[in-house]
Design a protein around this motif. Structure first.
Motif, mmCIF file in Angstrom:
data_model
loop_
_atom_site.group_PDB
_atom_site.id
_atom_site.type_symbol
_atom_site.label_atom_id
_atom_site.label_comp_id
_atom_site.label_asym_id
_atom_site.label_seq_id
_atom_site.Cartn_x
_atom_site.Cartn_y
_atom_site.Cartn_z
ATOM 1 N N MET A 105 0.837 -1.210 0.000
ATOM 2 C CA MET A 105 0.000 0.000 0.000
ATOM 3 C C MET A 105 0.871 1.257 0.000
ATOM 4 O O MET A 105 0.615 2.212 -0.733
ATOM 5 N N VAL A 106 1.905 1.254 0.838
ATOM 6 C CA VAL A 106 2.788 2.416 0.949
ATOM 7 C C VAL A 106 3.596 2.599 -0.339
ATOM 8 O O VAL A 106 3.753 3.724 -0.816
ATOM 9 N N PHE A 107 4.089 1.512 -0.911
ATOM 10 C CA PHE A 107 4.827 1.581 -2.174
ATOM 11 C C PHE A 107 3.952 2.189 -3.272
ATOM 12 O O PHE A 107 4.350 3.129 -3.962
ATOM 13 N N CYS A 108 2.744 1.652 -3.428
ATOM 14 C CA CYS A 108 1.828 2.146 -4.470
ATOM 15 C C CYS A 108 1.344 3.562 -4.172
ATOM 16 O O CYS A 108 1.247 4.397 -5.080
ATOM 17 N N GLY A 109 1.036 3.848 -2.912
ATOM 18 C CA GLY A 109 0.575 5.187 -2.539
ATOM 19 C C GLY A 109 1.645 6.240 -2.781
ATOM 20 O O GLY A 109 1.367 7.324 -3.310
ATOM 21 N N GLY A 110 2.900 5.927 -2.413
ATOM 22 C CA GLY A 110 4.001 6.863 -2.659
ATOM 23 C C GLY A 110 4.231 7.080 -4.140
ATOM 24 O O GLY A 110 4.450 8.211 -4.597
ATOM 25 N N GLY A 111 4.165 5.995 -4.910
ATOM 26 C CA GLY A 111 4.336 6.110 -6.355
ATOM 27 C C GLY A 111 3.233 6.933 -7.000
ATOM 28 O O GLY A 111 3.496 7.803 -7.836
ATOM 29 N N ALA A 112 1.998 6.679 -6.598
ATOM 30 C CA ALA A 112 0.860 7.428 -7.158
ATOM 31 C C ALA A 112 0.966 8.907 -6.808
ATOM 32 O O ALA A 112 0.723 9.772 -7.655
ATOM 33 N N ALA A 113 1.349 9.205 -5.573
ATOM 34 C CA ALA A 113 1.461 10.608 -5.138
ATOM 35 C C ALA A 113 2.437 11.376 -6.018
ATOM 36 O O ALA A 113 2.117 12.458 -6.531
ATOM 37 N N GLU A 136 10.312 2.093 9.192
ATOM 38 C CA GLU A 136 10.781 1.075 8.254
ATOM 39 C C GLU A 136 9.929 1.046 6.983
ATOM 40 O O GLU A 136 10.443 0.827 5.893
ATOM 41 N N THR A 137 8.651 1.284 7.135
ATOM 42 C CA THR A 137 7.741 1.226 5.988
ATOM 43 C C THR A 137 7.942 2.428 5.064
ATOM 44 O O THR A 137 7.642 2.355 3.880
ATOM 45 N N ARG A 138 8.482 3.524 5.588
ATOM 46 C CA ARG A 138 8.708 4.721 4.761
ATOM 47 C C ARG A 138 9.592 4.414 3.559
ATOM 48 O O ARG A 138 9.448 5.022 2.503
ATOM 49 N N LEU A 139 10.509 3.483 3.741
ATOM 50 C CA LEU A 139 11.403 3.116 2.652
ATOM 51 C C LEU A 139 10.609 2.643 1.433
ATOM 52 O O LEU A 139 10.943 2.984 0.300
ATOM 53 N N TYR A 140 9.539 1.912 1.647
ATOM 54 C CA TYR A 140 8.718 1.414 0.540
ATOM 55 C C TYR A 140 8.031 2.572 -0.185
ATOM 56 O O TYR A 140 7.916 2.569 -1.410
ATOM 57 N N GLY A 141 7.576 3.552 0.562
ATOM 58 C CA GLY A 141 6.983 4.733 -0.050
ATOM 59 C C GLY A 141 8.003 5.512 -0.858
ATOM 60 O O GLY A 141 7.716 5.984 -1.962
ATOM 61 N N ALA A 142 9.230 5.628 -0.313
ATOM 62 C CA ALA A 142 10.285 6.347 -1.019
ATOM 63 C C ALA A 142 10.677 5.627 -2.308
ATOM 64 O O ALA A 142 10.886 6.263 -3.346
ATOM 65 N N VAL A 143 10.760 4.313 -2.258
ATOM 66 C CA VAL A 143 11.094 3.536 -3.460
ATOM 67 C C VAL A 143 9.986 3.687 -4.504
ATOM 68 O O VAL A 143 10.257 3.882 -5.695
ATOM 69 N N GLY A 144 8.729 3.623 -4.080
ATOM 70 C CA GLY A 144 7.614 3.822 -5.005
ATOM 71 C C GLY A 144 7.643 5.204 -5.624
ATOM 72 O O GLY A 144 7.437 5.373 -6.835
ATOM 73 N N ALA A 145 7.917 6.216 -4.803
ATOM 74 C CA ALA A 145 7.966 7.602 -5.293
ATOM 75 C C ALA A 145 9.112 7.787 -6.278
ATOM 76 O O ALA A 145 8.943 8.397 -7.340
ATOM 77 N N LEU A 146 10.295 7.252 -5.941
ATOM 78 C CA LEU A 146 11.445 7.373 -6.834
ATOM 79 C C LEU A 146 11.196 6.639 -8.148
ATOM 80 O O LEU A 146 11.507 7.147 -9.228
ATOM 81 N N GLY A 147 10.626 5.448 -8.068
ATOM 82 C CA GLY A 147 10.309 4.695 -9.282
ATOM 83 C C GLY A 147 9.342 5.454 -10.178
ATOM 84 O O GLY A 147 9.519 5.510 -11.396
ATOM 85 N N ALA A 148 8.328 6.066 -9.573
ATOM 86 C CA ALA A 148 7.358 6.843 -10.353
ATOM 87 C C ALA A 148 8.012 8.047 -11.008
ATOM 88 O O ALA A 148 7.744 8.365 -12.172
ATOM 89 N N LEU A 149 8.900 8.713 -10.268
ATOM 90 C CA LEU A 149 9.586 9.884 -10.816
ATOM 91 C C LEU A 149 10.490 9.480 -11.979
ATOM 92 O O LEU A 149 10.506 10.139 -13.018
ATOM 93 N N LEU A 150 11.234 8.390 -11.825
ATOM 94 C CA LEU A 150 12.107 7.917 -12.905
ATOM 95 C C LEU A 150 11.297 7.509 -14.128
ATOM 96 O O LEU A 150 11.692 7.803 -15.267
ATOM 97 N N LEU A 151 10.175 6.833 -13.915
ATOM 98 C CA LEU A 151 9.298 6.446 -15.021
ATOM 99 C C LEU A 151 8.785 7.681 -15.756
ATOM 100 O O LEU A 151 8.786 7.734 -16.987
#
Length: 196
Positions: A97-105, A171-186
């Motif tokens: 959820m955090v990975f996808c939410g961070g990426g979507a944001a 610890e879960t913040r890392l998943y949000g950061a990875v999702g956000a970075l992946g979305a930005l790179l995409l």
């Protein structure tokens, strides 16, 4: 037979539910045009969307119809993520959820800011577009850009609240950061290559 809500159910949903629910509503509302255009209606598209995209929809180009259906389904998936961010989940599901939410944001806010920045530059006269596209640029500046930004902010707040409730150690913040970075790179790759 009606099911009773326990106090536990209400308190799990209540504290940070509104941003997740806002993200869910945003996703569902945004899915409607994709599905409508995929089914042959171009209502609202002729004046608010790029003419080349409207032509693809009018001509019922197969790959573009598939893109519209997939896009609509992704928006519904985003709505489910929004709902998922309103309840505490198990470790694996919570991280997803955090990975996808961070990426979507990040993806939505970035995309919206690009629309707004382009529109502002056109309005200031520092960037030119074909005369027939000036009105369309205003739609992207005043409608689509802010719409994407609002969706991005809803996901950002929902994800942040979810992380704060779920994981005090971060610890879960890392998943949000990875999702956000992946979305930005995409998004950057899409911008550089001109695809998307």
């Amino acid at each position: 037979m009606a099911t009773k809500l326990s106090v536990d159910d209400v308190t799990r949903l209540r504290p940070g539910a509104w941003p997740g629910l806002a993200a869910a509503v945003w996703g569902l509302l945004f899915a409607v045009p994709s599905f409508a255009w995929a089914m042959g209606s171009t209502f609202g598209a002729r004046t608010t969307v790029s003419p080349s995209l409207v032509k693809l929809a009018d001509d019922r180009v197969a790959w573009f119809m598939a893109v519209l259906w997939v896009t609509g389904l992704l928006k519904v998936f985003g709505a489910l993520i929004g709902i998922g961010l309103t309840h505490r989940r198990g470790t694996w599901t919570g991280r997803l959820m955090v990975f996808c939410g961070g990426g979507a944001a990040v993806l939505l806010a970035w995309h919206g800011c690009l629309f707004v920045a382009h529109g502002v530059l056109v309005e200031l006269g520092t960037r030119s577009v074909a005369p027939g596209l000036v009105g369309l640029t205003r739609w992207y500046l005043c409608l689509w850009g802010p719409w994407f930004i609002v969706g991005g902010l809803a996901f950002a707040v929902a994800t942040t609240r979810y992380v704060r409730r779920l994981d005090a150690r971060g610890e879960t913040r890392l998943y949000g950061a990875v999702g956000a970075l992946g979305a930005l790179l995409l998004s950057l790759a899409s911008l550089i290559t001109g695809v998307g």
